[in-house]
Design an enzyme around this catalytic site. Structure first.
Site, PDB file in Angstrom:
ATOM      1  N   GLY A 256     -15.575   3.034   3.751  1.00 34.49           N
ATOM      2  CA  GLY A 256     -14.239   3.603   3.603  1.00 34.49           C
ATOM      3  C   GLY A 256     -13.544   3.218   2.313  1.00 34.49           C
ATOM      4  O   GLY A 256     -12.335   3.416   2.176  1.00 34.49           O
ATOM      5  N   GLN A 257     -14.304   2.685   1.358  1.00 37.96           N
ATOM      6  CA  GLN A 257     -13.686   2.308   0.084  1.00 37.96           C
ATOM      7  C   GLN A 257     -13.391   3.558  -0.735  1.00 37.96           C
ATOM      8  O   GLN A 257     -14.278   4.407  -0.929  1.00 37.96           O
ATOM      9  CB  GLN A 257     -14.619   1.374  -0.704  1.00 37.96           C
ATOM     10  CG  GLN A 257     -13.964   0.818  -1.967  1.00 37.96           C
ATOM     11  CD  GLN A 257     -14.870  -0.158  -2.725  1.00 37.96           C
ATOM     12  OE1 GLN A 257     -16.031  -0.347  -2.371  1.00 37.96           O
ATOM     13  NE2 GLN A 257     -14.334  -0.755  -3.774  1.00 37.96           N
TER      14      GLN A 257
ATOM     15  N   ASP B 108       0.847  -1.188   0.000  1.00 34.94           N
ATOM     16  CA  ASP B 108       0.000   0.000   0.000  1.00 34.94           C
ATOM     17  C   ASP B 108       0.887   1.244   0.000  1.00 34.94           C
ATOM     18  O   ASP B 108       1.887   1.315   0.709  1.00 34.94           O
ATOM     19  CB  ASP B 108      -0.923  -0.004   1.228  1.00 34.94           C
ATOM     20  CG  ASP B 108      -2.079   0.973   1.081  1.00 34.94           C
ATOM     21  OD1 ASP B 108      -3.225   0.505   0.951  1.00 34.94           O
ATOM     22  OD2 ASP B 108      -1.839   2.204   1.093  1.00 34.94           O
ATOM     23  N   ILE B 109       0.490   2.249  -0.771  1.00 27.82           N
ATOM     24  CA  ILE B 109       1.290   3.470  -0.906  1.00 27.82           C
ATOM     25  C   ILE B 109       1.269   4.299   0.383  1.00 27.82           C
ATOM     26  O   ILE B 109       2.150   5.128   0.603  1.00 27.82           O
ATOM     27  CB  ILE B 109       0.794   4.293  -2.121  1.00 27.82           C
ATOM     28  CG1 ILE B 109       1.888   5.190  -2.670  1.00 27.82           C
ATOM     29  CG2 ILE B 109      -0.469   5.074  -1.780  1.00 27.82           C
ATOM     30  CD1 ILE B 109       1.567   5.789  -4.033  1.00 27.82           C
TER      31      ILE B 109
ATOM     32  N   ASN C  78     -12.965  -3.171   2.338  1.00 26.51           N
ATOM     33  CA  ASN C  78     -13.866  -2.032   2.500  1.00 26.51           C
ATOM     34  C   ASN C  78     -14.876  -2.041   1.357  1.00 26.51           C
ATOM     35  O   ASN C  78     -14.522  -2.315   0.217  1.00 26.51           O
ATOM     36  CB  ASN C  78     -13.078  -0.717   2.503  1.00 26.51           C
ATOM     37  CG  ASN C  78     -12.219  -0.572   3.741  1.00 26.51           C
ATOM     38  OD1 ASN C  78     -12.599  -1.012   4.817  1.00 26.51           O
ATOM     39  ND2 ASN C  78     -11.057   0.045   3.592  1.00 26.51           N
TER      40      ASN C  78
ATOM     41  N   HIS D 110     -10.179  -5.023  -3.494  1.00 26.69           N
ATOM     42  CA  HIS D 110      -8.845  -5.248  -2.938  1.00 26.69           C
ATOM     43  C   HIS D 110      -8.963  -5.727  -1.501  1.00 26.69           C
ATOM     44  O   HIS D 110      -9.796  -5.260  -0.738  1.00 26.69           O
ATOM     45  CB  HIS D 110      -7.981  -3.987  -3.009  1.00 26.69           C
ATOM     46  CG  HIS D 110      -8.649  -2.752  -2.494  1.00 26.69           C
ATOM     47  ND1 HIS D 110      -9.545  -2.023  -3.254  1.00 26.69           N
ATOM     48  CD2 HIS D 110      -8.564  -2.123  -1.306  1.00 26.69           C
ATOM     49  CE1 HIS D 110      -9.979  -1.004  -2.541  1.00 26.69           C
ATOM     50  NE2 HIS D 110      -9.410  -1.031  -1.351  1.00 26.69           N
ATOM     51  N   LEU D 111      -8.096  -6.651  -1.173  1.00 26.67           N
ATOM     52  CA  LEU D 111      -7.970  -7.162   0.187  1.00 26.67           C
ATOM     53  C   LEU D 111      -6.790  -6.462   0.845  1.00 26.67           C
ATOM     54  O   LEU D 111      -5.669  -6.521   0.333  1.00 26.67           O
ATOM     55  CB  LEU D 111      -7.722  -8.673   0.147  1.00 26.67           C
ATOM     56  CG  LEU D 111      -7.336  -9.340   1.474  1.00 26.67           C
ATOM     57  CD1 LEU D 111      -8.480  -9.275   2.476  1.00 26.67           C
ATOM     58  CD2 LEU D 111      -6.909 -10.788   1.229  1.00 26.67           C
ATOM     59  N   HIS D 112      -7.054  -5.760   1.963  1.00 26.30           N
ATOM     60  CA  HIS D 112      -5.959  -5.185   2.751  1.00 26.30           C
ATOM     61  C   HIS D 112      -5.410  -6.268   3.676  1.00 26.30           C
ATOM     62  O   HIS D 112      -6.177  -6.973   4.342  1.00 26.30           O
ATOM     63  CB  HIS D 112      -6.465  -4.068   3.668  1.00 26.30           C
ATOM     64  CG  HIS D 112      -6.920  -2.822   2.979  1.00 26.30           C
ATOM     65  ND1 HIS D 112      -6.114  -1.707   2.840  1.00 26.30           N
ATOM     66  CD2 HIS D 112      -8.106  -2.490   2.410  1.00 26.30           C
ATOM     67  CE1 HIS D 112      -6.798  -0.749   2.230  1.00 26.30           C
ATOM     68  NE2 HIS D 112      -8.013  -1.189   1.955  1.00 26.30           N
TER      69      HIS D 112
HETATM   70  P1  5GP Z   1      -9.678   1.559   0.253  1.00 23.17           P
HETATM   71  O1  5GP Z   1      -9.734   2.840   1.037  1.00 23.17           O
HETATM   72  O2  5GP Z   1     -10.363   1.715  -1.090  1.00 23.17           O
HETATM   73  O3  5GP Z   1     -10.119   0.349   0.994  1.00 23.17           O
HETATM   74  O4  5GP Z   1      -8.147   1.291  -0.005  1.00 23.17           O
HETATM   75  C1  5GP Z   1      -7.435   1.816  -1.075  1.00 23.17           C
HETATM   76  C2  5GP Z   1      -5.997   1.724  -0.700  1.00 23.17           C
HETATM   77  O5  5GP Z   1      -5.222   1.935  -1.859  1.00 23.17           O
HETATM   78  C3  5GP Z   1      -5.566   2.786   0.320  1.00 23.17           C
HETATM   79  O6  5GP Z   1      -5.040   2.145   1.466  1.00 23.17           O
HETATM   80  C4  5GP Z   1      -4.514   3.599  -0.423  1.00 23.17           C
HETATM   81  O7  5GP Z   1      -3.441   3.998   0.394  1.00 23.17           O
HETATM   82  C5  5GP Z   1      -4.067   2.654  -1.529  1.00 23.17           C
HETATM   83  N1  5GP Z   1      -3.629   3.315  -2.736  1.00 23.17           N
HETATM   84  C6  5GP Z   1      -4.243   4.349  -3.362  1.00 23.17           C
HETATM   85  N2  5GP Z   1      -3.570   4.683  -4.466  1.00 23.17           N
HETATM   86  C7  5GP Z   1      -2.502   3.850  -4.543  1.00 23.17           C
HETATM   87  C8  5GP Z   1      -1.429   3.714  -5.481  1.00 23.17           C
HETATM   88  O8  5GP Z   1      -1.309   4.415  -6.482  1.00 23.17           O
HETATM   89  N3  5GP Z   1      -0.525   2.730  -5.230  1.00 23.17           N
HETATM   90  C9  5GP Z   1      -0.612   1.921  -4.137  1.00 23.17           C
HETATM   91  N4  5GP Z   1       0.343   1.002  -3.994  1.00 23.17           N
HETATM   92  N5  5GP Z   1      -1.611   2.016  -3.242  1.00 23.17           N
HETATM   93  C10 5GP Z   1      -2.551   2.967  -3.440  1.00 23.17           C
END
Ligand code: 5GP
Ligand code: ZN
Length: 114
Positions: free
Chosen positions: A93-94, A31-32, A87, A100-102
């Site tokens: 919080g998506q 994750d970034i 999410n 995607h699975l965190h």
């Molecule tokens: P969500 O909030 O949709 O469950 O999670 C999206 C996740 O994607 C966040 O934790 C966010 O930090 C990560 N993310 C967003 N943009 C990028 C990116 O360009 N590269 C990577 N590696 N992660 C990203």
């Protein structure tokens, strides 16, 4: 591929990612904006908008995501447990609308999550 989707662009190699695993169906990358010492995402290469959009034909793929996540966590030395999160939608919080699975680990997780 969805041309407007950030994670489809990562799948296509159009945006760089710190990849941990890839096969013909899934890809895992860090994750970034990590929220734990270990925080990576496992995504299907297929564009699925989110958990609410999983279809019957995707069930095996979702199971694979979980198995890949667990294996990578073990390979990264996360031996004391970890948190798995999907999410769904705005209130969930998506922020990226490609399933995607965190996988979060390396510290004590709290409950309930925020
Ligand atoms: P969500 O909030 O949709 O469950 O999670 C999206 C996740 O994607 C966040 O934790 C966010 O930090 C990560 N993310 C967003 N943009 C990028 C990116 O360009 N590269 C990577 N590696 N992660 C990203
Ligand atoms: Zn996508």
């Amino acid at each position: 591929m969805n041309q407007d989707c950030l994670f489809c662009k990562i799948v296509a190699g159009q945006i760089p990612a710190d990849k941990l695993y890839e096969d013909d169906e899934v890809i895992a990358f860090r994750d970034i904006s990590p929220q734990a010492p270990v925080h990576f995402l496992v995504i299907p290469k297929k564009h699925i908008v989110g958990p609410a959009f999983i279809e019957a034909e995707d069930e095996q793929l979702i199971g694979k995501m979980l198995r890949v996540g667990a294996r990578i966590a073990a390979e990264l030395g996360v031996v004391n447990g970890y948190r798995l999160v999907f999410n769904n939608g705005d209130d969930g919080g998506q922020t990226v609308f490609h399933l995607h699975l965190h996988v979060l680990g390396g510290r004590q997780m709290h409950w309930p999550p925020g």
